[in-house]
Write a protein that holds these residues in place. Sequence first.
Motif, PDB file in Angstrom:
ATOM      1  N   LEU A  72       0.802  -1.229   0.000  1.00  0.00           N
ATOM      2  CA  LEU A  72       0.000   0.000   0.000  1.00  0.00           C
ATOM      3  C   LEU A  72       0.835   1.278   0.000  1.00  0.00           C
ATOM      4  N   ALA A  77      -3.891   4.794  -2.578  1.00  0.00           N
ATOM      5  CA  ALA A  77      -5.225   4.198  -2.638  1.00  0.00           C
ATOM      6  C   ALA A  77      -6.067   4.625  -3.842  1.00  0.00           C
ATOM      7  N   LEU A  99      -3.938  -6.990   0.432  1.00  0.00           N
ATOM      8  CA  LEU A  99      -3.487  -5.641   0.800  1.00  0.00           C
ATOM      9  C   LEU A  99      -2.646  -5.678   2.063  1.00  0.00           C
ATOM     10  N   ALA A 101       0.012  -3.349   4.741  1.00  0.00           N
ATOM     11  CA  ALA A 101       0.279  -1.989   5.223  1.00  0.00           C
ATOM     12  C   ALA A 101       1.710  -1.556   4.971  1.00  0.00           C
ATOM     13  N   LEU A 122      -1.123   1.245   9.778  1.00  0.00           N
ATOM     14  CA  LEU A 122      -2.439   0.622   9.930  1.00  0.00           C
ATOM     15  C   LEU A 122      -3.555   1.644   9.775  1.00  0.00           C
ATOM     16  N   GLN A 125      -3.971   2.145   6.188  1.00  0.00           N
ATOM     17  CA  GLN A 125      -4.615   0.993   5.568  1.00  0.00           C
ATOM     18  C   GLN A 125      -6.132   1.027   5.773  1.00  0.00           C
ATOM     19  N   GLU A 126      -6.559   1.342   6.977  1.00  0.00           N
ATOM     20  CA  GLU A 126      -8.004   1.406   7.221  1.00  0.00           C
ATOM     21  C   GLU A 126      -8.646   2.535   6.416  1.00  0.00           C
ATOM     22  N   VAL A 169      -6.643  -8.831   3.727  1.00  0.00           N
ATOM     23  CA  VAL A 169      -5.543  -8.174   4.421  1.00  0.00           C
ATOM     24  C   VAL A 169      -4.485  -9.198   4.837  1.00  0.00           C
ATOM     25  N   SER A 176      -3.461  -5.335  13.427  1.00  0.00           N
ATOM     26  CA  SER A 176      -3.788  -5.603  12.031  1.00  0.00           C
ATOM     27  C   SER A 176      -4.856  -6.687  11.922  1.00  0.00           C
TER      28      SER A 176
END
Length: 296
Positions: A72, A77, A99, A101, A122, A125-126, A169, A176
Motif C-alpha cells: 500500500l 489508494a 493488501l 500496510a 495501519l 490501511q483502514e 488483508v 492488524s
Amino acid sequence: MVQALSFGVSVVPTVDIDENRAVVAAAEQAGLDLVGVQDHPYVADHLDAFALIGDFIARTGKISFFPDVANLPLRPAPMLARQASALSRLSGGRFHLGLGAGGYWDAITKLGVPRRSPKEALDAQEEAIALLRGLWQPRGHHVTASGKYYSVEHMASQEPGPGGVEIWVGAQGPRSLALTGRVADGWAAPIPSYLPYEKWAESNALIDRVATDAGREPGEVRRIAQLVGTITDTPGPVGLQGAEPIRTDAQGWADVLTKLAAQSFTGFVLWPEEDAADQARRFGEEVAPVVRVRLS
C-alpha cells in the motif's frame, strides 16, 4: 455465511516470464482457483505484480488472481482503486486485492516513500479500505475525502467486474488482525516465517471476536492459509510447528488442509519450494480433490 473452498498457488514474479506463465497454465489446467503474485517492487529481479497479473489474465479464462499482498505505501489508494477495478473488468471478475500496510521499510523508503510507524501504517490501511470501496461504487457515484493519508475531491467511481473486488488483508499483529475482523473481506495469513503456525488458531479467534463486536458474522471474513512446502512421493512427518516447510505426500497434505479447515480456513495457497509448475499441478490434481470430498 459459508465460504466456498478455494485452492491456489503463489508465484514469485521473477524476470523469467516463461516460467511464471508455465506455473499459471499448470494451475489453471489442474483446476486450481487462485494465483497469488508477490508484490515487492523494490526488488530489481521482480516484475511489477500488477502488470504480470494483467498478462496472466489475458492468457487464462477461469482462474482468479490477487497480489499477495499489494504494498500500500507504494500504491496510493486512489490509483490502486483504478488498477483493481480495471483488472477486475478485464478478467470478468477474476481479480481480488490482497493488501498489506507495508513491511520492509528500509526498501520501501528507497523508492521515495516516507517511513510510517506501525500505527500510521495501519491507520493509512483502514483509511485506504474505506476509500477503495467508495471508488468501486456504480457509475455516477463520486467520492470526496479529506483523510490524513488520502484525499480526493469529487472523484468519480469505477465499478469493478462481476462480483466486485474483495479485500484480503495480510495481517499478522494484533492490531492488524483486529482491523481485518472489523472491515476486511478476508485474511491472507502470512507464511509461517512471518506468523508461525502456532499463532494461526488464536489469530482466527481474534478476528472472530472483533468481527462479532463489529456486528459482523465471523464467517463473512474469508480465511486463506498460505503454506510453504513440497508435495513429495513419500509420507513425511508434519507438525505444523514454527516455520518448518511442509514436506509430505498428497495424502499428508490433504490431512494438513483438513486440519486447518477446522480453524476456519477455506482458502489454501501453496508456496512451492521448487518445480513450481509441477507442484501446482499436483496440488490441483492430487490434494485439492481429496480435501473437497472430505469437507463436502
